[in-house]
Write a protein that holds these residues in place. Sequence first.
Motif, mmCIF file in Angstrom:
data_model
loop_
_atom_site.group_PDB
_atom_site.id
_atom_site.type_symbol
_atom_site.label_atom_id
_atom_site.label_comp_id
_atom_site.label_asym_id
_atom_site.label_seq_id
_atom_site.Cartn_x
_atom_site.Cartn_y
_atom_site.Cartn_z
ATOM 1 N N UNK A 171 7.087 -4.176 7.370
ATOM 2 C CA UNK A 171 6.908 -5.624 7.276
ATOM 3 C C UNK A 171 5.448 -6.038 7.364
ATOM 4 N N UNK A 172 4.682 -5.290 8.154
ATOM 5 C CA UNK A 172 3.333 -5.717 8.513
ATOM 6 C C UNK A 172 2.280 -4.727 8.031
ATOM 7 N N UNK A 173 1.024 -5.180 8.088
ATOM 8 C CA UNK A 173 -0.109 -4.378 7.631
ATOM 9 C C UNK A 173 -1.062 -4.153 8.800
ATOM 10 N N UNK A 174 -1.029 -2.975 9.375
ATOM 11 C CA UNK A 174 -1.934 -2.666 10.477
ATOM 12 C C UNK A 174 -3.308 -2.275 9.955
ATOM 13 N N UNK A 213 1.049 0.445 6.552
ATOM 14 C CA UNK A 213 2.236 -0.410 6.576
ATOM 15 C C UNK A 213 3.114 -0.011 7.758
ATOM 16 N N UNK A 214 3.554 -1.016 8.522
ATOM 17 C CA UNK A 214 4.312 -0.746 9.738
ATOM 18 C C UNK A 214 5.554 -1.623 9.805
ATOM 19 N N UNK A 215 6.616 -1.085 10.396
ATOM 20 C CA UNK A 215 7.781 -1.904 10.711
ATOM 21 C C UNK A 215 7.462 -2.754 11.941
ATOM 22 N N UNK A 216 8.367 -3.666 12.283
ATOM 23 C CA UNK A 216 8.118 -4.530 13.427
ATOM 24 C C UNK A 216 7.970 -3.768 14.731
ATOM 25 N N UNK A 249 10.581 -9.581 -3.069
ATOM 26 C CA UNK A 249 9.954 -8.658 -2.129
ATOM 27 C C UNK A 249 9.958 -7.245 -2.704
ATOM 28 N N UNK A 250 8.776 -6.622 -2.709
ATOM 29 C CA UNK A 250 8.650 -5.219 -3.097
ATOM 30 C C UNK A 250 8.607 -4.408 -1.803
ATOM 31 N N UNK A 251 9.541 -3.514 -1.635
ATOM 32 C CA UNK A 251 9.727 -2.865 -0.332
ATOM 33 C C UNK A 251 9.001 -1.532 -0.251
ATOM 34 N N UNK A 293 5.775 -9.963 -3.628
ATOM 35 C CA UNK A 293 4.978 -9.636 -2.452
ATOM 36 C C UNK A 293 5.558 -8.423 -1.733
ATOM 37 N N UNK A 294 4.713 -7.810 -0.941
ATOM 38 C CA UNK A 294 5.161 -6.687 -0.137
ATOM 39 C C UNK A 294 4.044 -6.232 0.773
ATOM 40 N N UNK A 295 4.369 -5.365 1.717
ATOM 41 C CA UNK A 295 3.353 -4.787 2.601
ATOM 42 C C UNK A 295 2.465 -3.837 1.792
ATOM 43 N N UNK A 296 1.393 -3.375 2.410
ATOM 44 C CA UNK A 296 0.516 -2.418 1.751
ATOM 45 C C UNK A 296 1.333 -1.201 1.292
#
Length: 211
Positions: free
Chosen positions: A167-170, A195-198, A155-157, A8-11
């Motif tokens: 971490x997140x997908x806006x 894709x966005x950091x926290x 995790x795919x970074x 798994x990973x973010x966009x």
Amino acid sequence: MAKLYFRYGAMNSGKSTALLQAAYNYEERGQRVLLAKPRIDTKGAGQISSRLGMTRPVDFLIGADDDARGLFAEHQARIRYTHDELAGLSSGPAEVSCLLVDEAQFLTASQVDDLFRVAVLDDIPVLAYGIRTDFRTEAFPGSRRLMDVAHALEELKTICRCGRKALFNGRLVDGHFVFDGDQVAIDGAEVTYESLCGECYLRESGGRLAS
């Protein structure tokens, strides 16, 4: 015993690219694979498409009410039949060596359980690729169940625009971030994702982490 893997990973973390590379690695060694994805993912229609431009047709699509293990068995049988018909022309193995599933977050929990049974009862490794959470930072049902039952998590970074780990997908509509709406909205003319950091996510959302 074979295992169920959730990668798994973010966009934009290269999930589809990694899946296509895994398929290539198996086939380079003379092994057969089956590729699948949920029917709800209309991006690319019946293909797996990476953002690097690589594409490949899937062997089958999984509908919302489908038995994923049953579909796998049908297509595994097709490969065996084709092999038997061409026995005089090909010496390659008839068995499927791996099932690869793209956009696994769109599966239902019961379909993830089907994948677990393919690995454990049918002794076929299953590599599932997907994103963990939606644009509201809430887990997709398929991802949540994969986190529960997968034998291995990887995790795919990727990185945020600021250079930190994303971490997140806006979700953006017409270029503007939105934080309300349906969980599923495939990329289109108006809908895109970043894709966005926290920290960047909280800045864009005004401090919100969930709807």
